[in-house]
Design an enzyme around this catalytic site. Structure first.
Site, mmCIF file in Angstrom:
data_model
loop_
_atom_site.group_PDB
_atom_site.id
_atom_site.type_symbol
_atom_site.label_atom_id
_atom_site.label_comp_id
_atom_site.label_asym_id
_atom_site.label_seq_id
_atom_site.Cartn_x
_atom_site.Cartn_y
_atom_site.Cartn_z
ATOM 1 N N HIS A 54 8.405 -31.585 -79.982
ATOM 2 C CA HIS A 54 8.648 -30.848 -80.429
ATOM 3 C C HIS A 54 10.459 -30.792 -81.214
ATOM 4 O O HIS A 54 10.939 -31.530 -80.699
ATOM 5 C CB HIS A 54 8.700 -29.315 -79.880
ATOM 6 C CG HIS A 54 9.716 -28.694 -78.710
ATOM 7 N ND1 HIS A 54 9.710 -29.386 -77.452
ATOM 8 C CD2 HIS A 54 10.905 -29.207 -78.577
ATOM 9 C CE1 HIS A 54 10.506 -29.506 -76.581
ATOM 10 N NE2 HIS A 54 11.910 -29.280 -77.790
ATOM 11 N N HIS A 141 16.159 -33.529 -82.462
ATOM 12 C CA HIS A 141 14.886 -34.614 -82.232
ATOM 13 C C HIS A 141 13.975 -34.439 -81.743
ATOM 14 O O HIS A 141 13.724 -33.078 -80.751
ATOM 15 C CB HIS A 141 16.202 -35.561 -81.398
ATOM 16 C CG HIS A 141 16.713 -34.706 -79.875
ATOM 17 N ND1 HIS A 141 17.505 -34.569 -79.879
ATOM 18 C CD2 HIS A 141 16.112 -35.062 -78.739
ATOM 19 C CE1 HIS A 141 18.133 -32.979 -78.420
ATOM 20 N NE2 HIS A 141 16.787 -34.060 -77.617
#
Length: 202
Positions: A54, A141
């Site tokens: 995620h 990220h």
């Protein structure tokens, strides 16, 4: 449980929550395959479960379950008048000492300016409910692994050579929803969906 299922909360113990954009199934599988190959060459203490990939939007922390309905209502408001956006993954990188990194990650490309706008909307919506923005700058990220444990110093050159050939780092997708996650420590996968927030297509 499917991606859109909600979690029932029966007790009053705090729940550790955060909001995030999930990677789509095809990309989760591709990144998982890349990481399985990498894990044969790079020794990290923990590799992220494939279902847990995620991009964090906001970490909310320990939360009273009784306040979750109000939180969900505020989060749904951030998706109004916000069109879907296109994201992609790109090169890998590390956080922490170059010889023994704490985190191995994949960077995010595409419409990152709109991703940052969504992040800002969520922070603004949750502030009146007592949630605080992190002091550090937002750096989207995907965490791939944590805590390098190799006998030799970490070699970023080896990582670069490998990921240059990774098809997963050239894939893009349209983000039409994001989720409120609860952390289930010591379980695999570790993150469970509390609510799915659909982005308006108007």
């Amino acid at each position: 449980m499917n991606d859109k299922a909600a979690v029932g909360f029966g007790g009053t113990a705090s729940e550790r929550l955060f909001t995030a954009v999930r990677l789509p199934p095809e990309l989760r599988g591709a990144i998982g395959g890349m990481c399985r190959s990498l894990s044969r060459e790079l020794s990290f203490a923990k590799w992220t479960h494939e279902e847990d990939y995620h991009i964090t939007l906001q970490f909310l922390g320990d939360t009273d379950p009784r306040s979750i309905p109000e939180l969900v209502s505020a989060l749904k408001g951030t998706a109004r008048d916000f069109r879907p956006l296109t994201l992609s993954l790109r090169e890998t990188g590390i956080f922490g000492p170059p010889s023994a990194p704490r985190v191995l990650w994949a960077g995010v490309g595409g419409e990152t300016d709109r991703l940052e706008e969504l992040h800002s909307r969520i922070v603004a919506a949750t502030l009146p409910l007592g949630f605080r923005a992190e002091e550090r700058a937002y750096k989207p990220h995907v965490t791939l692994a944590r805590k390098y444990r190799g006998e030799r110093a970490f070699d970023p050159g080896h990582l670069d050579a490998f990921t240059q050939e990774a098809e997963a780092l050239r894939m893009s997708w349209e983000v039409e929803e994001w989720v409120l996650f609860v952390t289930r420590m010591h379980k695999k996968p570790m993150y469970e969906i509390v609510e799915t927030i659909t982005i308006s297509k108007k």
